[in-house]
Structures are given as C-alpha cells and as structure tokens.
Scaffold this motif. Structure first.
Motif: not given
Length: 160
Positions: A114-117, A135-139
């Motif tokens: 899970f991605g950063p700010v 898998p890389y999830f950006l939120f």
C-alpha cells in the motif's frame, strides 16, 4: 471518485458492486503470491509518511488499513489465512521509501504493498513493486503519471 486504470484508458467511476470487485481483485492479487501450502499468514506492507509535516495523512491511512485487516482477520482471514501488516516511515523521501519497500519485499516477503502519501515517494516505490511483481495500491498519492506515463500492470490507484 475517479479510478485511473492505465495508459490511454478513461477513468472508471464506481457503481453498484464496485468495492466488491475491488475486494475480489485485492484477494486474488494477494493469493497469487501466497502459494497453496503457504504459512497461515499473509504479509502486506505500507511505506508511508509517519513523521513530518504530512504525517497525519500517513497515520490515518495506516489506521484505515489496520481497521480493515482487523475486520478481515476477525472474520476468518483471507481464505483462512490471517493478514499481517508491516509498516515503515518513509519520512517523505523517495530514498527511504525504496529502502523500506526493498526490505519488505526481500525480508518480510510481502504479497501486496500500500502506497505512501507523497507522489514522489510513490513513483519511486512503484518501480520496485513492478520489478518484483508486487501489487501496489495507491490511495493517497495521486499523481496521474503514476498510472499513465509510468504504467505498470501492478499499480492500482483509487484516490477520492
């Protein structure tokens, strides 16, 4: 909420069943790397800003992931396996982010990230995630170039 899916594609907008499809995609992505006879735990990672001027965004994101995983684990885990979260502070610097992610991939054996700010940190981490097929999830990080110009099939962006 726009979900940017990749180079040359129009943004998709969530409709009925949207989060169910995202949840299924997340579960499938985790299990692809988990293996049928894997340990009774799946590890996921998050490298985000936990210190500095925008730390509150990273802390809030971390807490959201913790709450989601608490619920998943309380309901029996992901196909019977508990999910564990490993978190590291990137201090808003790409070098720290890539160091964190490399450690999580090679030592913690994460199955998803899970991605950063920070979008700058996210772009640096995305390269490693793609290299190792994680898998890389950006939120939170939301530079559109991360899923268009620097497209990788391993990156997913869902920023409200």
């Amino acid at each position: 909420m726009a979900i940017i899916r990749g180079k040359g594609r129009k943004p998709a907008y969530p409709g009925k069943g949207y989060w169910g499809r995202k949840g299924a995609a997340f579960c499938a992505a985790l299990l692809l790397g988990a293996g049928a006879a894997a340990a009774q735990e799946i590890t996921v990672g998050q490298s985000t800003s936990l210190s500095g001027s925008i730390a509150q965004l990273g802390i809030t994101g971390r807490r959201g992931l913790e709450m989601a995983l608490e619920k998943i684990n309380a309901e029996g885990g992901l196909l019977g396996q508990k999910v564990r979260l490993v978190v590291a502070d990137d201090a808003m610097t790409p070098a720290n982010g890539t160091t964190n992610v490399r450690q999580m991939i090679l030592s913690d054996h994460i199955k998803a990230l899970f991605g950063p700010v920070s979008s700058a940190v996210g772009a640096a981490e995305e390269t490693l995630a793609a290299q190792y097929h994680i898998p890389y999830f950006l939120f939170t990080a939301n530079d559109v170039r991360m899923t268009t110009q620097v497209f990788t099939p391993y990156a997913f962006q869902g920023v409200p």
